[in-house]
Design a protein around this motif. Structure first.
Motif, PDB file in Angstrom:
ATOM      1  N   ALA A 236      56.846 -21.474  16.544  1.00 29.67           N
ATOM      2  CA  ALA A 236      57.897 -21.361  15.692  1.00 29.67           C
ATOM      3  C   ALA A 236      59.326 -21.086  16.347  1.00 29.67           C
ATOM      4  O   ALA A 236      60.549 -21.697  16.183  1.00 29.67           O
ATOM      5  CB  ALA A 236      57.939 -20.506  14.423  1.00 29.67           C
ATOM      6  N   SER A 237      59.190 -20.016  17.021  1.00 29.45           N
ATOM      7  CA  SER A 237      60.722 -19.681  17.662  1.00 29.45           C
ATOM      8  C   SER A 237      61.089 -20.681  18.923  1.00 29.45           C
ATOM      9  O   SER A 237      62.205 -20.883  19.286  1.00 29.45           O
ATOM     10  CB  SER A 237      60.521 -18.443  18.453  1.00 29.45           C
ATOM     11  OG  SER A 237      59.610 -18.290  19.426  1.00 29.45           O
ATOM     12  N   MET A 238      60.138 -21.276  19.552  1.00 24.12           N
ATOM     13  CA  MET A 238      60.463 -22.304  20.515  1.00 24.12           C
ATOM     14  C   MET A 238      60.990 -23.646  20.000  1.00 24.12           C
ATOM     15  O   MET A 238      61.785 -24.190  20.685  1.00 24.12           O
ATOM     16  CB  MET A 238      59.001 -22.556  21.306  1.00 24.12           C
ATOM     17  CG  MET A 238      58.567 -21.506  22.274  1.00 24.12           C
ATOM     18  SD  MET A 238      56.890 -22.030  22.742  1.00 24.12           S
ATOM     19  CE  MET A 238      57.342 -22.636  24.543  1.00 24.12           C
ATOM     20  N   LYS A 239      60.718 -23.796  18.535  1.00 21.58           N
ATOM     21  CA  LYS A 239      61.312 -25.120  18.157  1.00 21.58           C
ATOM     22  C   LYS A 239      62.683 -24.745  17.896  1.00 21.58           C
ATOM     23  O   LYS A 239      63.459 -25.804  17.748  1.00 21.58           O
ATOM     24  CB  LYS A 239      60.439 -25.396  16.620  1.00 21.58           C
ATOM     25  CG  LYS A 239      59.045 -25.722  17.223  1.00 21.58           C
ATOM     26  CD  LYS A 239      58.511 -26.267  15.896  1.00 21.58           C
ATOM     27  CE  LYS A 239      57.021 -27.021  16.113  1.00 21.58           C
ATOM     28  NZ  LYS A 239      56.117 -27.125  14.961  1.00 21.58           N
ATOM     29  N   LEU A 240      63.243 -23.687  17.836  1.00 24.76           N
ATOM     30  CA  LEU A 240      64.714 -23.381  17.260  1.00 24.76           C
ATOM     31  C   LEU A 240      65.416 -23.739  18.522  1.00 24.76           C
ATOM     32  O   LEU A 240      65.999 -24.035  19.025  1.00 24.76           O
ATOM     33  CB  LEU A 240      64.730 -22.009  17.004  1.00 24.76           C
ATOM     34  CG  LEU A 240      64.020 -21.553  15.740  1.00 24.76           C
ATOM     35  CD1 LEU A 240      64.291 -19.966  15.570  1.00 24.76           C
ATOM     36  CD2 LEU A 240      64.251 -22.145  14.537  1.00 24.76           C
TER      37      LEU A 240
END
Length: 77
Positions: free
Chosen positions: A73-77
């Motif tokens: 999820a943090s990589m999608k930001l």
């Protein structure tokens, strides 16, 4: 930032030791009230150990799943 596998394992192990002691105490208390269940102390400890090992695996896998989910999820930001 994500938690390392080693940190996940150490946290799960600490949780496991605490859970084992609580489970053993609880099992002995329950068996006291159900007096038809008469197991030697060694058997009580063995049964609790099997369930505790299962709990360790479950705890570790769930922690790693949510850790990976948070990382993705943090990589999608």
């Amino acid at each position: 930032m994500t938690e390392s596998r080693k940190d996940s394992f150490i946290e799960s192990l600490a949780d496991l030791v605490i859970g084992y002691l609580i489970s053993l105490l609880f099992q002995l208390t329950i068996f006291y009230f159900y007096q038809e269940i008469d197991l030697p102390q060694r058997d009580n400890m063995t049964i609790t150990l099997w369930f505790t090992m299962l709990s360790l695996g479950r705890s570790y896998l769930v922690r790693r799943y949510f850790n990976r989910k948070a990382m993705l999820a943090s990589m999608k930001l």
